[in-house]
Design a protein around this motif. Structure first.
Motif, short mmCIF file in Angstrom:
data_model
loop_
_atom_site.label_atom_id
_atom_site.label_comp_id
_atom_site.label_asym_id
_atom_site.label_seq_id
_atom_site.Cartn_x
_atom_site.Cartn_y
_atom_site.Cartn_z
N CYS A 1 -3.22 8.95 -5.21
CA CYS A 1 -1.99 8.91 -4.41
C CYS A 1 -1.82 10.18 -3.58
O CYS A 1 -1.30 10.14 -2.46
N LEU B 1 -3.83 9.60 -0.59
CA LEU B 1 -3.10 8.69 0.30
C LEU B 1 -2.03 9.43 1.09
O LEU B 1 -1.87 9.23 2.31
N LEU B 2 -1.29 10.30 0.41
CA LEU B 2 -0.21 11.05 1.05
C LEU B 2 -0.76 12.01 2.11
O LEU B 2 -0.23 12.10 3.22
N ALA C 1 -3.50 11.78 3.76
CA ALA C 1 -3.97 11.01 4.91
C ALA C 1 -2.81 10.50 5.74
O ALA C 1 -2.83 10.54 6.97
N HIS C 2 -1.77 10.03 5.08
CA HIS C 2 -0.60 9.49 5.78
C HIS C 2 0.09 10.56 6.62
O HIS C 2 0.59 10.29 7.72
N GLN D 1 -12.21 13.59 5.12
CA GLN D 1 -12.53 12.81 3.91
C GLN D 1 -14.03 12.87 3.63
O GLN D 1 -14.46 13.05 2.49
N GLY E 1 -8.68 8.46 -2.08
CA GLY E 1 -7.35 8.11 -1.63
C GLY E 1 -7.21 8.16 -0.11
O GLY E 1 -6.55 7.30 0.50
N VAL E 2 -7.85 9.16 0.51
CA VAL E 2 -7.81 9.26 1.97
C VAL E 2 -8.46 8.04 2.61
O VAL E 2 -7.92 7.45 3.55
N LEU F 1 -8.86 5.15 1.27
CA LEU F 1 -8.04 3.98 0.94
C LEU F 1 -6.93 3.81 1.98
O LEU F 1 -6.57 2.68 2.33
N ARG F 2 -6.43 4.92 2.51
CA ARG F 2 -5.35 4.87 3.50
C ARG F 2 -5.88 4.68 4.92
O ARG F 2 -5.30 3.92 5.71
N LEU F 3 -6.97 5.35 5.28
CA LEU F 3 -7.43 5.35 6.67
C LEU F 3 -8.56 4.37 6.96
O LEU F 3 -8.78 4.01 8.11
N ARG G 1 -8.51 -2.01 5.43
CA ARG G 1 -7.64 -2.37 4.32
C ARG G 1 -8.43 -3.01 3.18
O ARG G 1 -9.38 -3.76 3.43
#
Length: 327
Positions: free
Chosen positions: A37, A40-41, A43-44, A53, A228-229, A231-233, A236
């Motif tokens: 997570c 993910l954050l 990357a977001h 990444q 996580g990066v 997974l976000r960028l 999908r």
């Protein structure tokens, strides 16, 4: 509350008698989830992009993971590798790899590099991040994970990376270059150094060991954050080949623990804790290392990401069911 150091920069774990088994399983998965997570954050928020990444993954592959292997293996008991649990675990790995390779080559028509990544997805368990705490808390002895951990580090991983090197080579490699390839792979070199230290009375001087241990501490966090990066960028989850993903998840969470249990119980006569250990550890999810390897060779990245995600989520009930049935 007492603590026991398991010879690894993966951290300190509380003694087995101080934590309930269910709590132990959830703690292991929670740790992984929080770091993913975080990726993910980051990357977001735009702090880490896809080139960043990849840099994180390469840092883990070339620098942090070899250091981790040295620090993990230097204190390992080599004699603990040669047990019935090793045979049962290896049999389950072989079955999964053979089944996947046959279907990947003749049904899905995958190339060799993709097939290697898929094989690792189907057979390479998360013995470090989850195996050690689950062995300590649920099974009562962290040493029970040693056969699986060492088999993967010393046999499965070097073999897979050697085949991958051959598969992505732009020119035909000589026999000598193929044979010597493992000795020029950072992960294999780290394993060999750690094994030599474990099998001898040699110890690294503190000015070398302490920085090495600090670098090793980056391995697991960098793998999980990089995952996580992506997974976000990246694309999908679920946009890959659904039949292939379903096949690998089924092999990993159903076939592998069932084969390990059957071989252990009926061919090797294992029972009690050894049989429970080989079954539960075989039901662990695919390790994040596989995603790092896929990123390093730029092959099967989406497949590795989706398999790690799916097996990590589904392995909670898989491990629980396996423990309940065998126990």
């Amino acid at each position: 509350m007492g603590v026991v150091r398991h010879g690894s920069p993966e951290g300190w774990v509380r003694s087995a008698d101080s934590v309930r088994p269910v709590t132990a399983v959830l703690e292991g998965f929670t740790t992984i989830t929080l770091l993913v997570c975080l990726g993910l954050l980051l990357a977001h928020l735009g702090i880490i992009d896809l080139p960043g990444q990849r840099a994180l993954s390469l840092l883990a592959f070339y620098v942090a993971s070899p250091a981790l292997l040295i620090t993990v293996l230097e204190d390992s008991d080599i004699g603990s590798l040669f047990t019935g649990a090793l045979v049962a675990s290896a049999a389950a790995v072989v079955v999964n790899v053979v089944v996947y390779v046959l279907l990947a080559r003749f049904v899905f028509k995958r190339d060799l590099a993709h097939t290697v990544v898929g094989s690792l997805c189907a057979a390479y368990v998360n013995a470090g991040n989850l195996g050690i705490p689950i062995a300590a808390y649920v099974l009562g002895d962290a040493a029970l994970v040693a056969p699986v951990l060492l088999m993967q580090l010393l046999v499965l991983q070097p073999l897979a990376l050697t085949v991958m090197d051959v598969a992505v080579a732009e020119e035909r490699l000589s026999v000598w270059r193929i044979v010597s390839r493992p000795l020029r792979t950072p992960l294999t070199v780290g394993s060999v150094i750690g094994l030599v230290l474990a099998g001898t009375d040699l110890t690294l001087p503190r000015p070398i060991h302490d920085p090495l241990e600090l670098v090793a501490g980056m391995a697991v966090p960098s793998m999980l954050i990089a995952y996580g990066v992506f997974l976000r960028l990246g694309p999908r989850p679920g946009l890959g080949d659904a039949p292939e993903l379903g096949l690998i998840v089924g092999l990993k969470l159903v076939v592998q623990p069932v084969v390990a249990w059957a071989v252990g119980a009926y061919l090797l006569g294992l029972e009690g804790t050894p049989l429970l250990a080989v079954t539960v550890l075989s039901a662990l999810p695919t390790a994040q290392n596989v995603f790092v390897h896929a990123t390093r060779y730029d092959r099967g990245i989406v497949l590795a990401r989706d398999v790690v995600f799916a097996t990590t989520v589904l392995s909670v009930p898989a491990v629980t069911i396996a423990a309940a049935l065998v126990a």
